[in-house]
Design a protein around this motif. Structure first.
Motif, mmCIF file in Angstrom:
data_model
loop_
_atom_site.group_PDB
_atom_site.id
_atom_site.type_symbol
_atom_site.label_atom_id
_atom_site.label_comp_id
_atom_site.label_asym_id
_atom_site.label_seq_id
_atom_site.Cartn_x
_atom_site.Cartn_y
_atom_site.Cartn_z
ATOM 1 N N ALA A 1 0.842 -1.200 0.000
ATOM 2 C CA ALA A 1 0.000 0.000 0.000
ATOM 3 C C ALA A 1 0.876 1.248 0.000
ATOM 4 O O ALA A 1 1.909 1.307 0.674
ATOM 5 N N GLY B 1 -3.459 4.231 0.686
ATOM 6 C CA GLY B 1 -4.638 3.665 1.325
ATOM 7 C C GLY B 1 -4.343 2.319 1.970
ATOM 8 O O GLY B 1 -3.198 1.994 2.283
ATOM 9 N N ASP B 2 -5.390 1.534 2.166
ATOM 10 C CA ASP B 2 -5.246 0.211 2.760
ATOM 11 C C ASP B 2 -4.825 -0.791 1.690
ATOM 12 O O ASP B 2 -5.187 -0.662 0.517
ATOM 13 N N LEU C 1 -4.469 -4.104 -0.745
ATOM 14 C CA LEU C 1 -5.433 -4.930 -1.471
ATOM 15 C C LEU C 1 -4.724 -6.149 -2.044
ATOM 16 O O LEU C 1 -3.493 -6.232 -2.061
ATOM 17 N N ASP D 1 -10.609 -6.689 -1.437
ATOM 18 C CA ASP D 1 -10.410 -6.438 -0.013
ATOM 19 C C ASP D 1 -9.938 -7.740 0.625
ATOM 20 O O ASP D 1 -10.641 -8.750 0.579
ATOM 21 N N VAL E 1 -13.094 -4.049 -4.607
ATOM 22 C CA VAL E 1 -13.157 -2.667 -4.126
ATOM 23 C C VAL E 1 -12.381 -1.712 -5.025
ATOM 24 O O VAL E 1 -12.496 -0.496 -4.878
ATOM 25 N N LEU E 2 -11.580 -2.233 -5.962
ATOM 26 C CA LEU E 2 -10.794 -1.370 -6.840
ATOM 27 C C LEU E 2 -10.890 -1.898 -8.269
ATOM 28 O O LEU E 2 -10.155 -2.803 -8.657
ATOM 29 N N ASP F 1 -4.136 0.301 -4.057
ATOM 30 C CA ASP F 1 -4.697 0.265 -2.711
ATOM 31 C C ASP F 1 -6.037 0.995 -2.737
ATOM 32 O O ASP F 1 -6.531 1.372 -3.800
ATOM 33 N N THR F 2 -6.612 1.175 -1.581
ATOM 34 C CA THR F 2 -7.943 1.783 -1.543
ATOM 35 C C THR F 2 -7.935 3.248 -1.957
ATOM 36 O O THR F 2 -9.007 3.836 -2.151
ATOM 37 N N PRO G 1 -10.281 5.367 -7.024
ATOM 38 C CA PRO G 1 -10.845 4.133 -6.472
ATOM 39 C C PRO G 1 -12.090 3.642 -7.198
ATOM 40 O O PRO G 1 -12.380 2.438 -7.159
ATOM 41 N N ASP G 2 -12.828 4.542 -7.883
ATOM 42 C CA ASP G 2 -14.024 4.100 -8.606
ATOM 43 C C ASP G 2 -13.708 3.630 -10.021
ATOM 44 O O ASP G 2 -14.610 3.272 -10.785
#
Length: 538
Positions: free
Chosen positions: A376, A379-380, A382, A397, A404-405, A423-424, A445-446
């Motif tokens: 990462a 963010g967090d 992945l 995740d 999530v990504l 990452d997030t 992220p989206d």
């Protein structure tokens, strides 16, 4: 100068002889064995002889006045010459040569003080001579004490002021915010640089004898901890003789004599020394190996391996063990799918190592999948899964296995050749173009594309991706300049700013690039390791 100068000169010689004797004692740290050491002790021996001749019965009676002046003048010239050519620059970090070894030695500096005091004392005697009268003058201890006391005090202060046992400063708070300026930094005394990491305010430099935290914007020191000098903590300090084990992890900096129990554990933010007992490097490594073996046992117990299936190794990602299980007739004994075109049933499984049970599972049919735990950046962390068959990668995740990504669907829609961030907080992917060029793409992220860069003249095989740095608003990418590919070869650092702009930050002999909000530095070095830092501001 009269009797006062004669007494002061004799006192200086007496102090020099006494300090030389103290320096030569067995329990004193060694001054070395070079010619300059023998020259220093030779001057001290000359001071002893002149002192005896001056203060002996003939000297006190005024006999040999001309001889005292001649010998004192000769000794003053000799001692001044020796002091000039034997100044212990390599024993003092403040006077160390730009290129060379620093071996701190209190004894070497004290011996130089002896030589300088001898030169001054002999000069006083040469100007004063011996008493002219037939009777010995009345003796007063004030003159000799006035000469000897400064020499002895200087010898004591050498250890206290120039070679402190504790070289430790803590952060006075976060550095004041300001615009980044151009700066360069070299390790103090040319001590070896073990590693350079991104710290809370800028570079965190792990040295062969300690650690230094710098302000990335200004280059100023935030906090520092250095190993005690020889004679106060034992051991030498030099570019090739550093015996300190220094490592960082978990927001702490550990310093140990070799691999034994740490001598100090510091908070990486403030530099403050933490109380308590901490394991040494070998114990940390042993604990990590033991933890890894325990995770392997947990993985084997939690994930079944039915007939015709192969269970890959589980890898820890954010506290969860993640691994692949494949079922097909095309696996060999090592779990490699050796038959092309065979579609297998795959499962990506997450296991809770604390409870030893399965948390989630994703299943599909395909060929040659892979998953990558990506470090990462902002963010967090992945898990990036490539299911194979040309399917676009997805970021999962690790706690739930949920997507999530998403990876952008626009061209190039194939899996990236390298990932600088996943990452997030978003994604930075690198692609090799059809002509061997370089394409870097950043997405939110989206899945929406934020920026695309196609640096002109930059080849994919010339990009030093392992040394790239990512910040919230830019990507710093070093690209080899010329044909060299060895560590320390010239690299051109490119700043890929959001919006598609590409800034050229110049050519540097860099082995790494580090960056954070408001700062970026090139870690300079060569084939032997890091040698310093250079700001990329301006």
């Amino acid at each position: 100068m009269g009797e006062a100068g004669r007494s002061a000169g004799a006192g200086l010689l007496a102090g020099a002889v006494a300090l030389a004797v103290l320096t030569a004692l067995p329990w004193s740290d060694r001054a070395g064995t070079g010619w300059e050491v023998w020259a220093g002790f030779g001057v001290a021996a000359g001071a002893c002889l002149l002192l005896f001749h001056t203060c002996g019965p003939r000297g006190r009676a005024g006999q040999g006045r001309a001889g005292v002046r001649r010998w004192a003048g000769a000794l003053a010239l000799l001692a001044a010459a020796v002091a000039a050519v034997t100044f212990p620059a390599d024993s003092l970090e403040a006077f160390a040569p730009a290129e060379g070894l620093v071996v701190p030695s209190r004894a070497a500096v004290r011996l130089w003080v002896c030589v300088a005091a001898t030169a001054l004392g002999a000069l006083f005697l040469a100007l004063a001579g011996a008493p002219a009268g037939p009777r010995p003058p009345r003796r007063s201890p004030a003159g000799p004490l006035a000469g000897a006391l400064p020499v002895l005090v200087a010898g004591v202060l050498v250890g206290l002021a120039l070679f402190p046992a504790e070289r430790h400063t803590v952060a006075a708070g976060a550095p004041p915010a300001g615009d980044a300026v151009a700066w360069e930094w070299a390790p103090p005394g040319r001590v070896a640089v073990r590693e350079v990491l991104s710290g809370p305010y800028g570079p965190l430099v792990l040295l062969g004898d300690g650690a230094v935290a710098l302000d990335g914007a200004s280059g100023g020191t935030v906090w520092t901890y250095r190993r005690p000098h020889p004679g106060t903590g034992g051991g030498g300090v030099g570019s090739w003789g550093d015996a300190m084990e220094v490592w960082s992890g978990g927001g702490r900096v550990h310093l140990a004599e070799r691999s034994e129990e740490p001598a100090a554990v510091l908070d990486a933010v403030t530099g403050a020394r933490l109380a308590g007992r901490f394991p040494g490097r070998e114990a940390v490594r042993a604990a990590a190996e033991e933890r890894l073996e325990e995770e392997r046992r947990i993985w084997r117990r939690a994930v079944e391996e039915p007939p015709g299936c192969h269970r890959g190794p589980g890898r820890e990602v954010a506290g969860v063990l993640v691994g692949l299980v494949g079922c097909a007739d095309g696996f060999d004994d090592l779990g490699v799918l050796v038959v092309d075109g065979v579609r297998a049933r795959f499962s990506l499984v997450g296991v809770d190592p604390g409870r030893g049970r399965e948390l989630w599972r994703r299943e599909w049919e395909g060929s040659r999948p892979s998953f990558t735990p990506v470090t990462a950046v902002q963010g967090d962390p992945l898990v990036v899964l490539e299911a194979g068959d040309g399917e676009p990668p997805v970021g999962l995740d690790p706690a739930t296995g949920e997507e999530v990504l998403p990876f952008p669907g626009e061209e190039p829609s194939r899996p990236p050749d390298a990932l600088l961030q996943a990452d997030t907080a978003g994604l930075v992917a690198v692609f090799e173009t059809g002509d061997g060029g370089l394409l870097v793409r950043r997405s939110a992220p989206d899945g929406g594309v934020v920026s695309r860069w196609h640096p002109e003249g930059a080849a994919f095989d010339g990009a030093v991706l392992a040394a790239a740095a990512v910040t919230p608003d830019a990507v710093f990418l070093p690209v080899y300049e010329g044909g060299g590919r060895e560590p320390g070869a010239p690299v051109r650092v490119l700043r890929l700013a959001d919006g598609g702009a590409v800034d050229d930050l110049g050519v540097h002999p860099a082995v790494d690039v580090l960056a954070g909000p408001g700062w970026a530095v090139a870690v300079l070095g060569d084939g032997y390791g890091s040698t310093g830092l250079r700001s990329l501001a301006g």
